[in-house]
Design a protein around this motif. Structure first.
Motif, PDB file in Angstrom:
ATOM      1  N   LEU A  32      44.855   6.241  82.493  1.00  0.00           N
ATOM      2  CA  LEU A  32      46.132   5.650  82.314  1.00  0.00           C
ATOM      3  C   LEU A  32      46.587   6.021  80.793  1.00  0.00           C
ATOM      4  N   GLU A  33      47.800   6.132  80.473  1.00  0.00           N
ATOM      5  CA  GLU A  33      48.467   6.634  79.160  1.00  0.00           C
ATOM      6  C   GLU A  33      48.798   5.493  78.326  1.00  0.00           C
ATOM      7  N   PRO A  34      47.973   4.974  77.548  1.00  0.00           N
ATOM      8  CA  PRO A  34      48.540   3.827  76.525  1.00  0.00           C
ATOM      9  C   PRO A  34      49.222   4.259  75.353  1.00  0.00           C
ATOM     10  N   VAL A  35      50.261   3.374  74.814  1.00  0.00           N
ATOM     11  CA  VAL A  35      51.003   3.226  73.592  1.00  0.00           C
ATOM     12  C   VAL A  35      50.639   2.135  72.978  1.00  0.00           C
ATOM     13  N   VAL A  36      50.056   2.062  71.842  1.00  0.00           N
ATOM     14  CA  VAL A  36      49.683   0.610  71.138  1.00  0.00           C
ATOM     15  C   VAL A  36      50.637   0.561  69.869  1.00  0.00           C
ATOM     16  N   LEU A  37      51.340  -0.547  69.807  1.00  0.00           N
ATOM     17  CA  LEU A  37      52.203  -1.010  69.047  1.00  0.00           C
ATOM     18  C   LEU A  37      51.695  -2.044  68.179  1.00  0.00           C
ATOM     19  N   GLU A  38      51.453  -1.787  66.986  1.00  0.00           N
ATOM     20  CA  GLU A  38      50.930  -2.563  65.815  1.00  0.00           C
ATOM     21  C   GLU A  38      51.850  -3.003  64.821  1.00  0.00           C
ATOM     22  N   ALA A  39      52.332  -4.269  64.468  1.00  0.00           N
ATOM     23  CA  ALA A  39      53.287  -4.794  63.521  1.00  0.00           C
ATOM     24  C   ALA A  39      52.864  -4.611  62.064  1.00  0.00           C
ATOM     25  N   GLY A  40      51.555  -4.704  61.860  1.00  0.00           N
ATOM     26  CA  GLY A  40      50.978  -4.546  60.779  1.00  0.00           C
ATOM     27  C   GLY A  40      51.020  -3.134  60.335  1.00  0.00           C
ATOM     28  N   ASP A  41      50.256  -2.960  59.004  1.00  0.00           N
ATOM     29  CA  ASP A  41      50.253  -1.509  58.244  1.00  0.00           C
ATOM     30  C   ASP A  41      48.922  -0.987  58.790  1.00  0.00           C
ATOM     31  N   ARG A  42      48.242  -1.553  59.409  1.00  0.00           N
ATOM     32  CA  ARG A  42      46.882  -0.988  60.110  1.00  0.00           C
ATOM     33  C   ARG A  42      46.402  -1.538  61.089  1.00  0.00           C
ATOM     34  N   PRO A  43      45.360  -1.066  62.074  1.00  0.00           N
ATOM     35  CA  PRO A  43      44.843  -1.728  62.934  1.00  0.00           C
ATOM     36  C   PRO A  43      43.960  -3.008  62.618  1.00  0.00           C
ATOM     37  N   GLY A  44      44.010  -4.069  63.347  1.00  0.00           N
ATOM     38  CA  GLY A  44      43.340  -5.347  62.998  1.00  0.00           C
ATOM     39  C   GLY A  44      43.905  -6.039  61.692  1.00  0.00           C
ATOM     40  N   ALA A  45      45.212  -5.782  61.572  1.00  0.00           N
ATOM     41  CA  ALA A  45      45.773  -6.416  60.456  1.00  0.00           C
ATOM     42  C   ALA A  45      45.767  -7.900  60.047  1.00  0.00           C
ATOM     43  N   ALA A  46      46.086  -8.565  61.413  1.00  0.00           N
ATOM     44  CA  ALA A  46      45.761 -10.144  61.390  1.00  0.00           C
ATOM     45  C   ALA A  46      44.293 -10.484  61.027  1.00  0.00           C
ATOM     46  N   VAL A  47      43.298  -9.781  61.636  1.00  0.00           N
ATOM     47  CA  VAL A  47      41.861 -10.023  60.977  1.00  0.00           C
ATOM     48  C   VAL A  47      41.504 -10.009  59.665  1.00  0.00           C
ATOM     49  N   ALA A  48      42.244  -8.748  59.110  1.00  0.00           N
ATOM     50  CA  ALA A  48      41.810  -8.346  57.763  1.00  0.00           C
ATOM     51  C   ALA A  48      42.572  -9.757  56.816  1.00  0.00           C
ATOM     52  N   SER A  49      43.611 -10.318  57.238  1.00  0.00           N
ATOM     53  CA  SER A  49      44.180 -11.483  56.473  1.00  0.00           C
ATOM     54  C   SER A  49      43.085 -12.446  56.198  1.00  0.00           C
ATOM     55  N   TRP A  50      42.171 -12.648  57.281  1.00  0.00           N
ATOM     56  CA  TRP A  50      40.973 -13.772  56.924  1.00  0.00           C
ATOM     57  C   TRP A  50      39.752 -12.904  56.696  1.00  0.00           C
ATOM     58  N   GLY A  51      39.806 -11.892  56.065  1.00  0.00           N
ATOM     59  CA  GLY A  51      38.625 -11.020  55.856  1.00  0.00           C
ATOM     60  C   GLY A  51      37.362 -11.779  55.373  1.00  0.00           C
ATOM     61  N   HIS A  52      37.627 -12.773  54.451  1.00  0.00           N
ATOM     62  CA  HIS A  52      36.503 -13.631  53.848  1.00  0.00           C
ATOM     63  C   HIS A  52      35.668 -14.556  54.776  1.00  0.00           C
ATOM     64  N   VAL A  53      36.103 -14.728  56.190  1.00  0.00           N
ATOM     65  CA  VAL A  53      35.787 -15.614  56.984  1.00  0.00           C
ATOM     66  C   VAL A  53      34.533 -14.881  57.859  1.00  0.00           C
ATOM     67  N   ARG A  54      33.325 -15.394  58.009  1.00  0.00           N
ATOM     68  CA  ARG A  54      32.318 -14.927  58.727  1.00  0.00           C
ATOM     69  C   ARG A  54      32.324 -15.329  60.209  1.00  0.00           C
ATOM     70  N   LEU A  55      32.369 -14.768  61.134  1.00  0.00           N
ATOM     71  CA  LEU A  55      32.201 -15.112  62.576  1.00  0.00           C
ATOM     72  C   LEU A  55      30.970 -15.875  62.862  1.00  0.00           C
ATOM     73  N   PHE A  56      30.775 -16.516  63.839  1.00  0.00           N
ATOM     74  CA  PHE A  56      29.731 -17.093  64.403  1.00  0.00           C
ATOM     75  C   PHE A  56      29.232 -16.367  65.507  1.00  0.00           C
ATOM     76  N   SER A  57      30.187 -15.457  66.042  1.00  0.00           N
ATOM     77  CA  SER A  57      29.581 -14.771  67.209  1.00  0.00           C
ATOM     78  C   SER A  57      28.977 -13.348  66.692  1.00  0.00           C
ATOM     79  N   PRO A  58      27.783 -12.955  66.906  1.00  0.00           N
ATOM     80  CA  PRO A  58      26.959 -11.773  66.439  1.00  0.00           C
ATOM     81  C   PRO A  58      27.675 -10.537  67.062  1.00  0.00           C
ATOM     82  N   TRP A  59      27.523  -9.469  66.466  1.00  0.00           N
ATOM     83  CA  TRP A  59      28.064  -8.029  66.889  1.00  0.00           C
ATOM     84  C   TRP A  59      28.056  -7.872  68.375  1.00  0.00           C
ATOM     85  N   ARG A  60      26.932  -8.253  68.843  1.00  0.00           N
ATOM     86  CA  ARG A  60      26.575  -7.755  70.315  1.00  0.00           C
ATOM     87  C   ARG A  60      27.613  -8.596  71.296  1.00  0.00           C
ATOM     88  N   TYR A  61      28.373  -9.734  70.775  1.00  0.00           N
ATOM     89  CA  TYR A  61      29.568 -10.092  71.708  1.00  0.00           C
ATOM     90  C   TYR A  61      30.963  -9.933  70.774  1.00  0.00           C
TER      91      TYR A  61
END
Length: 459
Positions: A32-61
């Motif tokens: 299937l053909e996706p078109v991804v629309l992102e309001a931020g200036d880069r992918p993961g823009a919302a995540v980047a805004s709290w980039g100083h926070v460390r996740l409790f879930s390890p990379w495998r999840y």
């Protein structure tokens, strides 16, 4: 476009966060053909805004299966599966490389905000021929130009991070809240890093009872030890912080017990002022401070602070979906069939069962809420759950009913629903609020502490 067969049109995915990009990867695997629309200036823009926070879930999840397969073909070096990434690392080492793959990159439009979604040629009231119609997605691009994108289906994975609950106790903004916006931060300010000067030697009010509030409080207390004049006040709507304090040393979850122990000790020592049964009614901005007026235990409240940390939780932005026929639970604003499975009165993040396309479907076929937005105001979302959602949706859109209905979730025995930067410093990074081992989780707490279902109880 009017009454047409929708085959040949793309599937629009709203949001290029972890779940949105996973949706694109699954759609591509299904042809299937996706078109991804992102309001931020880069992918993961919302995540980047709290980039100083460390996740409790390890990379495998934290990595979706279809995304992993796509990245592997591009020569991606997968991070240590047992390491805990920060938000910045999640973007730099996973989301940015995924968005840059030759399959997704030409299908991603950043700086593109969705204004509205509707059935093409039919408003909400028209039923005749509705199922044969595609979708019209109205967008505004980085240059301000408004354009429409036609789609056979829409997956809204735009999240809730941009729509905080207001500070007012009744679900409405406090009077003057908009005028005082410059004094209010989101739930995860970088207190010890980039925003240190905003809080050092100043008075801060933290509003909320979730683990995001706890993170902010503990960071501010650490700052206060190094910066004289830094004071912290904590306001909650309930009569007690017992739920966040937890069971202390007897808590079955060590990290949760440590978090509560540290906050309780700070309150008992007078380093942190806790106000209960608070109702914020009016904010009066001044030159340097904002005056907070309301009640505390039915007595007048009057505080002058330099900053307010709003950790009251989030709600979905439904305004852009007014022309789509949705079936939403009247309390948590999640799909009606999903709401009983995620009711925070009955479920922690680790007990929410896996679910897929059938549970997420709405009266308008081909439209789906996915990821945190599918949970509405409920705080129990797991990142891996969002990956399974979009896997099932992609299978259904491709006509593979059996795969769409075969939902499952590969998690440890207990789930995890939050991260806590402060706990890691104390060597307690192996547990969190909903589980005894690192597991798939919502990326950050986002105000999602152990709360009641009533939105008014989120502070």
């Amino acid at each position: 476009m009017s009454e047409v067969v929708r085959d040949g049109l793309p599937v629009v995915v709203i949001g290029a966060g972890p779940v949105g990009l996973a949706a694109a990867a699954h759609l591509l695997e299904r042809g299937l053909e996706p078109v991804v629309l992102e309001a931020g200036d880069r992918p993961g823009a919302a995540v980047a805004s709290w980039g100083h926070v460390r996740l409790f879930s390890p990379w495998r999840y934290d990595v979706d299966g279809a995304a992993r397969r796509l990245l592997s073909r591009a020569g991606w070096a997968e991070p240590d599966p047992d390491a805990l990434p920060t938000g910045a690392e999640l973007v730099e080492r996973y989301l940015a490389p995924l968005a840059a793959t030759p399959e997704i990159s030409p299908r991603l439009r950043t700086g593109t905000r969705v204004l509205a979604v509707a059935r093409d040629g039919a408003d909400r009231t028209r039923s005749l021929g509705r199922a044969r119609r595609g979708y019209r997605v109205r967008t505004v691009g980085p240059d301000g130009t408004v354009r429409d994108v036609l789609a056979r289906a829409v997956i809204d994975a735009s999240g809730t991070f941009s729509t905080s609950n207001p500070l007012g106790a009744d679900g409405l903004p406090a009077l003057g809240e908009a005028d005082a916006a410059r004094f209010v931060t989101g739930p995860l300010p970088d207190v010890l890093g980039a925003q240190r000067d905003r809080f050092a030697g100043r008075r801060t009010l933290v509003v909320g009872t979730g683990h995001s509030a706890a993170n902010a409080l503990l960071s501010l207390l650490e700052l206060a030890e190094a910066e004289p004049g830094t004071t912290v006040t904590w306001a909650i709507r309930g009569g007690s912080a017992r739920r966040l304090f937890g069971g202390g040393a007897d808590d079955e979850l060590p990290a949760r017990g440590l978090l509560g122990t540290r906050l309780r000790a700070a309150v008992d020592a007078g380093r942190l002022t806790l106000l209960t049964r608070v109702s914020i009614e009016l904010l009066v901005p001044g030159e340097e401070t904002v005056r907070v007026l309301g009640t505390v235990r039915e007595e007048p409240l009057r505080l002058d602070v330099h900053a307010i940390v709003n950790a009251t939780g989030f709600r979905p932005d439904l305004d852009m979906l007014r022309e789509v026929r949705l079936d939403l639970d009247p309390v948590v604003e999640a799909p009606a069939a999903l709401a009983p499975l995620i009711d925070p009165n009955e479920h922690s993040c680790g007990t929410v069962p896996p679910h897929g396309e059938q549970v997420l479907a709405h009266p308008d076929d081909g439209f789906y809420l996915a990821g945190t937005k599918s949970y509405g105001r409920a705080p129990t979302f797991l990142l891996a759950t969002g990956y399974e959602q979009v896997r099932s949706i992609a299978a259904a859109l491709a006509g593979d009913r059996a795969a769409a209905d075969a939902v499952e979730l590969d998690l440890p025995a207990s789930g995890v629903c939050s991260t806590d930067l402060a706990l890691e410093a104390d060597g307690a990074s192996g547990a969190a609020c909903c589980g005894t081992a690192p597991a798939a989780s919502e990326l950050v707490t986002l105000g999602a502490g152990p709360l009641t279902r009533s939105p008014s109880a989120r502070v």
